[in-house]
Design a protein around this motif. Sequence first.
Motif, PDB file in Angstrom:
ATOM      1  N   GLN A 175     120.835  92.354  48.533  1.00 13.45           N
ATOM      2  CA  GLN A 175     122.077  91.956  48.025  1.00 13.45           C
ATOM      3  C   GLN A 175     123.087  92.921  48.231  1.00 13.45           C
ATOM      4  OE1 GLN A 175     121.159  90.841  43.951  1.00 13.45           O
ATOM      5  NE2 GLN A 175     122.087  89.095  44.308  1.00 13.45           N
ATOM      6  N   ARG A 176     122.886  94.360  47.749  1.00 15.28           N
ATOM      7  CA  ARG A 176     124.046  95.424  48.208  1.00 15.28           C
ATOM      8  C   ARG A 176     123.109  96.718  48.419  1.00 15.28           C
ATOM      9  NH1 ARG A 176     126.163  91.232  47.162  1.00 15.28           N
ATOM     10  NH2 ARG A 176     128.136  91.163  46.243  1.00 15.28           N
ATOM     11  N   VAL A 233     113.409  93.450  59.080  1.00 11.44           N
ATOM     12  CA  VAL A 233     114.816  92.891  59.016  1.00 11.44           C
ATOM     13  C   VAL A 233     115.203  93.282  57.665  1.00 11.44           C
ATOM     14  CG1 VAL A 233     116.589  90.981  59.283  1.00 11.44           C
ATOM     15  CG2 VAL A 233     114.429  91.257  60.822  1.00 11.44           C
ATOM     16  N   VAL A 234     116.433  93.900  57.554  1.00 18.21           N
ATOM     17  CA  VAL A 234     116.915  94.058  55.985  1.00 18.21           C
ATOM     18  C   VAL A 234     118.279  93.673  56.113  1.00 18.21           C
ATOM     19  CG1 VAL A 234     115.477  96.100  55.703  1.00 18.21           C
ATOM     20  CG2 VAL A 234     117.793  96.661  56.654  1.00 18.21           C
ATOM     21  N   ALA A 235     118.975  92.933  55.176  1.00 18.22           N
ATOM     22  CA  ALA A 235     120.107  92.392  54.953  1.00 18.22           C
ATOM     23  C   ALA A 235     120.693  92.419  53.818  1.00 18.22           C
ATOM     24  CB  ALA A 235     120.150  90.722  55.293  1.00 18.22           C
ATOM     25  N   MET A 236     122.041  92.665  53.694  1.00 19.51           N
ATOM     26  CA  MET A 236     122.972  92.897  52.494  1.00 19.51           C
ATOM     27  C   MET A 236     124.310  92.771  52.689  1.00 19.51           C
ATOM     28  SD  MET A 236     122.190  96.980  52.619  1.00 19.51           S
ATOM     29  CE  MET A 236     120.334  96.528  53.489  1.00 19.51           C
ATOM     30  N   VAL A 237     125.224  92.542  51.715  1.00 15.24           N
ATOM     31  CA  VAL A 237     126.600  92.229  51.838  1.00 15.24           C
ATOM     32  C   VAL A 237     127.079  93.503  52.465  1.00 15.24           C
ATOM     33  CG1 VAL A 237     128.866  92.143  50.757  1.00 15.24           C
ATOM     34  CG2 VAL A 237     126.677  90.612  50.067  1.00 15.24           C
ATOM     35  N   GLY A 238     127.826  93.444  53.385  1.00 14.15           N
ATOM     36  CA  GLY A 238     128.718  94.619  53.981  1.00 14.15           C
ATOM     37  C   GLY A 238     127.938  95.404  55.055  1.00 14.15           C
ATOM     38  N   GLY A 239     126.536  94.978  54.924  1.00 14.74           N
ATOM     39  CA  GLY A 239     125.527  95.456  56.276  1.00 14.74           C
ATOM     40  C   GLY A 239     125.005  96.827  55.760  1.00 14.74           C
ATOM     41  N   GLY A 279     119.322  95.764  60.827  1.00 12.70           N
ATOM     42  CA  GLY A 279     119.961  95.599  59.709  1.00 12.70           C
ATOM     43  C   GLY A 279     121.140  94.323  60.037  1.00 12.70           C
ATOM     44  N   VAL A 280     121.268  93.483  59.032  1.00 15.97           N
ATOM     45  CA  VAL A 280     122.159  92.323  59.117  1.00 15.97           C
ATOM     46  C   VAL A 280     123.322  92.533  58.208  1.00 15.97           C
ATOM     47  CG1 VAL A 280     122.161  90.027  58.949  1.00 15.97           C
ATOM     48  CG2 VAL A 280     120.041  91.039  60.396  1.00 15.97           C
ATOM     49  N   ALA A 281     124.479  92.465  58.460  1.00 19.98           N
ATOM     50  CA  ALA A 281     125.504  92.256  57.299  1.00 19.98           C
ATOM     51  C   ALA A 281     125.770  90.835  56.720  1.00 19.98           C
ATOM     52  CB  ALA A 281     126.825  92.575  58.073  1.00 19.98           C
TER      53      ALA A 281
END
Length: 360
Positions: free
Chosen positions: A42-43, A65-71, A82-84
Amino acid sequence: MHSGRTPERFTKRSLVAVSHAIERAALAEAEDGPLVVFALFQRLPYFAREREIYRRIADRAAATVVAMVGGPPPDLPDRVYGVALDEAEELAREWSVVALTPRFGGTLVAYDRAEVAPAPTLEAGRLFDGRWGFRRDAALHEVIRLREQLAERLPGPARTALDEAVARVRDIPAGPGESRAEAALRLLARRGDRNARPAEPTDGMLDEPALRRWTGADGVTASGTLPVALVGLRVDEPAGAPERFGRRSTARESQAVLGAVTGVLRPVDRAVRVADNEFHLVLPALSEPEALAVVGRLHEAISALARSYPFVAYTMHAAVAVTTRRPLPTDDLRAAVEWAVREGVPVAGLPPEPAPAGAR
């Protein structure tokens, strides 16, 4: 949401232990690779807390793989992709941790309800709909889903590693005994929930240090998730109000005002007295119209005090805001109340908040 298991309602506190269990399983010494791990945080602050764990996972995994808003931050550990996420996309609401090898799978998939239940802290009480388990084929399903949804944002080496791992898992049948092991883990989880520290009984009124702790100002929390309505309230007596029976019963009147304030609070709400005649109310997951309705009930309760204290007619000024900012903008709230008093406005609002970081 995948229909393999009926979604359940969880607090964040109950899901933290599951996510940590999956991460520890990914770190276990085993000769059943390749290992792939997806984690949607999430953040950024939630990832920052687990950064070292994911560095260690990446040392063992074919793809992490890790993803969150804004990257994620630019200095990710090696071999962590990383994924935004965009603020508006469905994955931004998702808190998921998935670990998969040919002979093991662990899955947590949860969707933020932007609501809260009574808990020792505001963050711990956040509510999610989701499911978790330790079945390899369920983890395979989630890896395929997340790979498809994030494919265009993953570099070629990550996609290749994921595809090779999925092919290897499909070549090997799931092991026997998964359902028995999972049943035992669920029993332990339920016992842990029963033994968890409950929310302390309260009338909702805290001092300022306790409110800081409850709202997460001294812990791990993040802007952009749970909306919180804030109500700033100032209750004044008119200048030169006559004394009653030669001396005003200020202590009883002050207690009556306090009772009117706490009387509008739900079990999940909190309030703090910031001055003798000024209060801040923290109302999780309420919209602005709902917060204004609370102000209306406060006005009625404060006005009704004149029946008990006929020589005292209180005036009330308020400010209302709904925010996803952390820490909460209490200084702005207090300034808005001061403006409302100065201008004679019954209810003031705060200026609109800027778009959250990472939103497009």
